[in-house]
Motif scaffolding. Structure first.
Motif, PDB file in Angstrom:
ATOM      1  N   PHE A 135      53.644  59.643   5.416  1.00  0.00           N
ATOM      2  CA  PHE A 135      53.683  60.134   4.040  1.00  0.00           C
ATOM      3  C   PHE A 135      55.107  60.068   3.477  1.00  0.00           C
ATOM      4  CE2 PHE A 135      49.721  63.046   4.627  1.00  0.00           C
ATOM      5  CZ  PHE A 135      48.918  61.916   4.577  1.00  0.00           C
ATOM      6  N   ASN A 136      56.082  60.363   4.320  1.00  0.00           N
ATOM      7  CA  ASN A 136      57.476  60.300   3.880  1.00  0.00           C
ATOM      8  C   ASN A 136      57.876  58.883   3.480  1.00  0.00           C
ATOM      9  OD1 ASN A 136      57.774  63.009   4.333  1.00  0.00           O
ATOM     10  ND2 ASN A 136      58.843  62.791   6.287  1.00  0.00           N
ATOM     11  N   ARG A 137      57.192  57.905   4.028  1.00  0.00           N
ATOM     12  CA  ARG A 137      57.488  56.500   3.713  1.00  0.00           C
ATOM     13  C   ARG A 137      56.535  55.931   2.664  1.00  0.00           C
ATOM     14  NH1 ARG A 137      59.557  57.580   8.530  1.00  0.00           N
ATOM     15  NH2 ARG A 137      61.390  56.451   9.247  1.00  0.00           N
ATOM     16  N   GLY A 138      55.824  56.832   1.972  1.00  0.00           N
ATOM     17  CA  GLY A 138      55.064  56.408   0.808  1.00  0.00           C
ATOM     18  C   GLY A 138      53.585  56.164   0.998  1.00  0.00           C
ATOM     19  N   LEU A 139      53.031  56.504   2.158  1.00  0.00           N
ATOM     20  CA  LEU A 139      51.599  56.318   2.362  1.00  0.00           C
ATOM     21  C   LEU A 139      50.814  57.292   1.493  1.00  0.00           C
ATOM     22  CD1 LEU A 139      49.225  54.992   3.877  1.00  0.00           C
ATOM     23  CD2 LEU A 139      49.502  56.742   5.656  1.00  0.00           C
ATOM     24  N   ASN A 140      49.875  56.771   0.732  1.00  0.00           N
ATOM     25  CA  ASN A 140      49.029  57.602  -0.121  1.00  0.00           C
ATOM     26  C   ASN A 140      48.013  58.351   0.734  1.00  0.00           C
ATOM     27  OD1 ASN A 140      46.571  58.198  -1.814  1.00  0.00           O
ATOM     28  ND2 ASN A 140      47.897  57.371  -3.423  1.00  0.00           N
ATOM     29  N   PRO A 141      47.903  59.682   0.635  1.00  0.00           N
ATOM     30  CA  PRO A 141      46.965  60.445   1.470  1.00  0.00           C
ATOM     31  C   PRO A 141      45.515  60.010   1.312  1.00  0.00           C
ATOM     32  CG  PRO A 141      48.499  61.917   0.364  1.00  0.00           C
ATOM     33  CD  PRO A 141      48.703  60.569  -0.231  1.00  0.00           C
ATOM     34  N   THR A 189      37.407  67.775   2.614  1.00  0.00           N
ATOM     35  CA  THR A 189      38.312  68.626   3.383  1.00  0.00           C
ATOM     36  C   THR A 189      39.620  67.924   3.719  1.00  0.00           C
ATOM     37  OG1 THR A 189      36.457  69.821   4.362  1.00  0.00           O
ATOM     38  CG2 THR A 189      38.556  69.963   5.500  1.00  0.00           C
ATOM     39  N   LEU A 190      39.536  66.728   4.276  1.00  0.00           N
ATOM     40  CA  LEU A 190      40.749  66.044   4.721  1.00  0.00           C
ATOM     41  C   LEU A 190      41.623  65.588   3.553  1.00  0.00           C
ATOM     42  CD1 LEU A 190      39.570  63.964   7.797  1.00  0.00           C
ATOM     43  CD2 LEU A 190      40.686  66.186   7.730  1.00  0.00           C
ATOM     44  N   ASN A 191      41.018  65.245   2.419  1.00  0.00           N
ATOM     45  CA  ASN A 191      41.839  64.887   1.263  1.00  0.00           C
ATOM     46  C   ASN A 191      42.640  66.088   0.773  1.00  0.00           C
ATOM     47  OD1 ASN A 191      41.656  62.041   0.276  1.00  0.00           O
ATOM     48  ND2 ASN A 191      39.473  62.437   0.425  1.00  0.00           N
ATOM     49  N   MET A 192      42.021  67.259   0.750  1.00  0.00           N
ATOM     50  CA  MET A 192      42.764  68.472   0.384  1.00  0.00           C
ATOM     51  C   MET A 192      43.806  68.804   1.442  1.00  0.00           C
ATOM     52  SD  MET A 192      39.983  71.103  -1.316  1.00  0.00           S
ATOM     53  CE  MET A 192      38.967  71.237   0.163  1.00  0.00           C
ATOM     54  N   TYR A 193      43.407  68.659   2.699  1.00  0.00           N
ATOM     55  CA  TYR A 193      44.257  69.054   3.822  1.00  0.00           C
ATOM     56  C   TYR A 193      45.538  68.228   3.887  1.00  0.00           C
ATOM     57  CZ  TYR A 193      45.406  70.233   8.684  1.00  0.00           C
ATOM     58  OH  TYR A 193      46.023  70.651   9.826  1.00  0.00           O
ATOM     59  N   PHE A 194      45.407  66.901   3.824  1.00  0.00           N
ATOM     60  CA  PHE A 194      46.583  66.060   3.957  1.00  0.00           C
ATOM     61  C   PHE A 194      47.388  65.971   2.670  1.00  0.00           C
ATOM     62  CE2 PHE A 194      44.200  64.586   7.679  1.00  0.00           C
ATOM     63  CZ  PHE A 194      45.207  64.663   8.628  1.00  0.00           C
ATOM     64  N   THR A 195      46.760  66.253   1.544  1.00  0.00           N
ATOM     65  CA  THR A 195      47.537  66.383   0.311  1.00  0.00           C
ATOM     66  C   THR A 195      48.426  67.612   0.395  1.00  0.00           C
ATOM     67  OG1 THR A 195      45.790  65.312  -0.987  1.00  0.00           O
ATOM     68  CG2 THR A 195      47.419  66.598  -2.199  1.00  0.00           C
ATOM     69  N   SER A 196      47.909  68.687   0.985  1.00  0.00           N
ATOM     70  CA  SER A 196      48.712  69.905   1.150  1.00  0.00           C
ATOM     71  C   SER A 196      49.901  69.669   2.072  1.00  0.00           C
ATOM     72  CB  SER A 196      47.843  71.041   1.701  1.00  0.00           C
ATOM     73  OG  SER A 196      47.494  70.819   3.056  1.00  0.00           O
ATOM     74  N   LEU A 197      49.764  68.733   3.010  1.00  0.00           N
ATOM     75  CA  LEU A 197      50.866  68.436   3.924  1.00  0.00           C
ATOM     76  C   LEU A 197      52.056  67.846   3.173  1.00  0.00           C
ATOM     77  CD1 LEU A 197      51.778  68.389   6.893  1.00  0.00           C
ATOM     78  CD2 LEU A 197      50.758  66.113   7.098  1.00  0.00           C
ATOM     79  N   LYS A 198      51.789  67.158   2.051  1.00  0.00           N
ATOM     80  CA  LYS A 198      52.874  66.604   1.227  1.00  0.00           C
ATOM     81  C   LYS A 198      53.695  67.715   0.585  1.00  0.00           C
ATOM     82  CE  LYS A 198      52.467  63.156  -1.453  1.00  0.00           C
ATOM     83  NZ  LYS A 198      52.054  62.260  -2.565  1.00  0.00           N
ATOM     84  N   TYR A 199      53.045  68.846   0.299  1.00  0.00           N
ATOM     85  CA  TYR A 199      53.714  69.926  -0.426  1.00  0.00           C
ATOM     86  C   TYR A 199      54.259  71.020   0.495  1.00  0.00           C
ATOM     87  CZ  TYR A 199      51.292  67.822  -4.393  1.00  0.00           C
ATOM     88  OH  TYR A 199      50.826  66.933  -5.340  1.00  0.00           O
ATOM     89  N   THR A 200      53.853  71.033   1.756  1.00  0.00           N
ATOM     90  CA  THR A 200      54.292  72.097   2.665  1.00  0.00           C
ATOM     91  C   THR A 200      55.011  71.482   3.869  1.00  0.00           C
ATOM     92  OG1 THR A 200      52.082  72.130   3.682  1.00  0.00           O
ATOM     93  CG2 THR A 200      52.504  73.702   1.927  1.00  0.00           C
ATOM     94  N   SER A 201      54.549  71.802   5.087  1.00  0.00           N
ATOM     95  CA  SER A 201      55.163  71.269   6.304  1.00  0.00           C
ATOM     96  C   SER A 201      54.127  71.251   7.418  1.00  0.00           C
ATOM     97  CB  SER A 201      56.354  72.137   6.723  1.00  0.00           C
ATOM     98  OG  SER A 201      55.910  73.398   7.194  1.00  0.00           O
TER      99      SER A 201
END
Length: 367
Positions: A35-41, A90-102
């Motif tokens: 994600f840090n390298r630009g992969l779209n969730p 579920t996973l779309n919400m889950y991994f999108t949240s990873l972009k905003y948190t840790s």
């Protein structure tokens, strides 16, 4: 040798779920790096599950031909809902949240799934609970203790543990977590739908007891659902292009290991031990993520994470102890009927076995 084999069979589900959590631990770091390298969730979820369906599908087709039930429209609709809850939504919400948190925050929050699943399973009578027995009290207390540990890990940081050395690696990318509140809400919503997914798995497995085939179907349908969703919100064709870097490797790893192998393991353990047993191993991932982040990537480890981790382990042990005692009690309850059925075939009150007694109307031999 016999005792070793017996011990492995007894703790086979425990070992498999521990290995599954190790697999999920790696997922957090390789995914954040991607994600840090630009992969779209959304692209990531789509490709990951399509890959899992392509790989698992042939194995499911050939290995489960004799045990796989016939697919009906009602069953297909049920699996579609299961795929929505466990994959696309579920996973779309889950991994999108990873972009905003840790990774540490997300892996900590997912532990609430165990408590929510436990409560839902009891309400739906999928989980047996004798609140007056020691094993029942252990399961209740263990769930509360685990939730308390998760809460501490999430809300209380405390002083940081001093790093005695620099990490031997780094995630890279330097993502700025721009909206922590948005990420937290997405994580909570994904945990709620995840809990319902675990419960629904147990129900679906009774009608469709073919774990490999169910894994393939969920990956295929979930990947298709995610592709439709992604096509609606991502209009740029270039987002679908994946280079030969960590983005590709994250999709390959999570597709084969997490969406393929681990989902199959979870389905098998759900059928053997129930959904609560499976979700109670989630805290192990949180602890392993924190340890790996500290020792390998040089991230800060806080006292709150250590205290919360210890409490989580205590709660996990209490629940597993209660589940183990439940299983022992079930075996004791079933044993007398099994023995009488094996040793004595009754026909209108007459025993046909070789014991020599004629009248055993109650099904028991005279001693």
């Amino acid at each position: 040798m016999g005792f070793q084999s017996l011990g492995f069979r007894k703790y086979k589900a425990h070992i498999l779920m521990t290995l599954a959590q190790m697999g999920y631990t790696i997922l957090y770091f390789i995914t954040e790096a991607a994600f840090n390298r630009g992969l779209n969730p959304y692209i990531y979820i789509t490709y990951r599950h399509i890959l899992a369906a392509v790989v698992v599908g042939p194995f499911a087709y050939f290995l489960e031909r004799k045990i796989r039930p016939k697919m009906t429209w009602a069953l297909f609709l049920e699996i579609s809902v299961l795929s929505l809850l466990g994959v696309s939504l579920t996973l779309n919400m889950y991994f999108t949240s990873l972009k905003y948190t840790s990774p540490t925050f997300v892996s900590s929050m997912v532990n609430t799934v165990a408590s929510m699943t436990f409560v839902i399973a009891i309400l739906l009578r999928l989980e047996y609970l004798d609140a007056k027995s020691a094993r029942g009290i252990a399961k209740i207390l263990g769930t509360i203790v685990s939730l308390a540990g998760v809460t501490i890990m999430t809300l209380y940081k405390g002083p940081a543990v001093k790093n005695l050395w620099h990490g031997i690696g780094h995630i890279g990318g330097g993502t700025i977590h721009e909206d922590w509140l948005k990420g937290a809400l997405l994580t909570i919503a994904s945990c709620i739908s995840w809990s319902i997914w675990y419960i629904m798995q147990a129900v679906t497995l009774k009608r469709y007891p073919a774990q490999l085939s169910l894994t393939a179907w969920m990956s295929l349908i979930g990947g298709a659902q995610s592709a439709i969703f992604t096509a609606c919100i991502e209009r740029k064709p270039e987002v679908w292009i994946i280079g030969f870097d960590v983005k590709l490797w994250s999709i390959i790893y999570t597709g084969l290991v997490c969406s393929g192998l681990i989902i199959y393991i979870q389905l098998w353990c759900t059928e053997e031990k129930g959904p609560v047993f499976v979700t109670m191993f989630n805290p192990l991932c949180t602890i392993m993520v924190a340890v790996l982040a500290y020792f390998v990537f040089g991230e800060r480890l806080y006292i709150g994470s250590i205290i919360g981790g210890v409490i989580v382990i205590i709660g996990l042990y209490l629940v597993l102890w209660g589940k183990d005692k439940d299983q022992v009690q079930e075996q004791r309850t079933e044993k007398p009927s099994d023995i009488s059925n094996e040793n004595c075939e009754k026909t209108e009150g007459t025993c046909n076995c070789s014991c020599g007694d004629e009248d055993h109307s109650n099904g028991l031999h005279k001693v």
